[in-house]
Design a protein around this motif. Structure first.
Motif: not given
Length: 214
Positions: A206, A178-179, A208, A149, A60-61
């Motif tokens: 998520r 970042d998530p 993020t 991430d 995700p990040g």
């Protein structure tokens, strides 16, 4: 850190090509069966002990950071960029497409370093240089650092932050995707964009954030 070069055929043979849900402009070699890939990595290297195949997923990040530079190309256009903890190379590829003058993709995992080159070729993106761990070296001569991430544990975060702060003190722009990792130092960062990224495993979204080091 191993200097052994992993052959490109390994990445192609043990992954399938897909498009990250939030960055469909980019194609990546991703793992459909992480356990099978991990076992194949250990066989390729001749024994157990390999790190998990973080390079074979679009985290995700990284997706948020890639989306950000594609939507806001002025962040990297015409500038030299370091993609720190590059993994699959997703962010590096997005930076090139957004007009970065040069991109250096760094990762400690030799499988990742091969995957970055394979994915760059898959997307017809030239000019990405690949290197190993840079945190213990002198700061590379770049103008922008992108890190997706990377604050996944305390040890990594404690190594990373002094490096990023030295870079910022030299005038380098620093962005992190970042998530919601627990070790991210939110109080030292400024949010510049937020996305809802589909989970890499299972249903759901998520939240993020893309952060900038002031």
């Amino acid at each position: 850190m191993s200097s052994r070069v992993i052959p490109a055929w390994f990445v192609r043979a043990h992954t399938q090509v897909g498009r990250p849900s939030s960055v469909p402009e980019v194609r990546l070699h991703v793992a459909q069966d992480v356990v099978a890939l991990w076992e194949a990595m250990e066989a390729e290297r001749g024994g157990a002990g390999e790190a998990p195949p973080f390079w074979a997923a679009a985290w995700p990040g990284g997706q948020a950071l890639a989306r950000y530079v594609l939507d806001e190309p002025a962040a990297v256009a015409g500038r030299s960029v370091l993609d720190l903890g590059s993994g699959s190379g997703l962010v590096a590829i997005a930076a090139v497409r957004a007009g970065a003058r040069s991109v250096l993709a760094s990762d400690v995992d030799p499988f990742s370093r091969t995957a970055i080159g394979v994915n760059a070729g898959l997307n017809g993106v030239p000019g990405i240089s690949v290197t190993g761990d840079v945190l213990g070296r002198d700061l590379p001569g770049v103008e922008v650092i992108l890190a997706g991430d990377v604050c996944y544990d305390r040890e990594m975060t404690e190594r990373l932050l002094p490096f990023l702060e030295r870079a910022r003190a030299r005038g380098c722009a620093v962005y992190l995707g970042d998530p919601g990792r627990m070790y991210l130092p939110h109080d030292r960062l400024t949010a510049v964009a937020r996305y809802e990224i589909p989970e890499t495993e299972g249903p759901g979204l998520r939240p993020t954030t893309v952060w900038r080091l002031p």
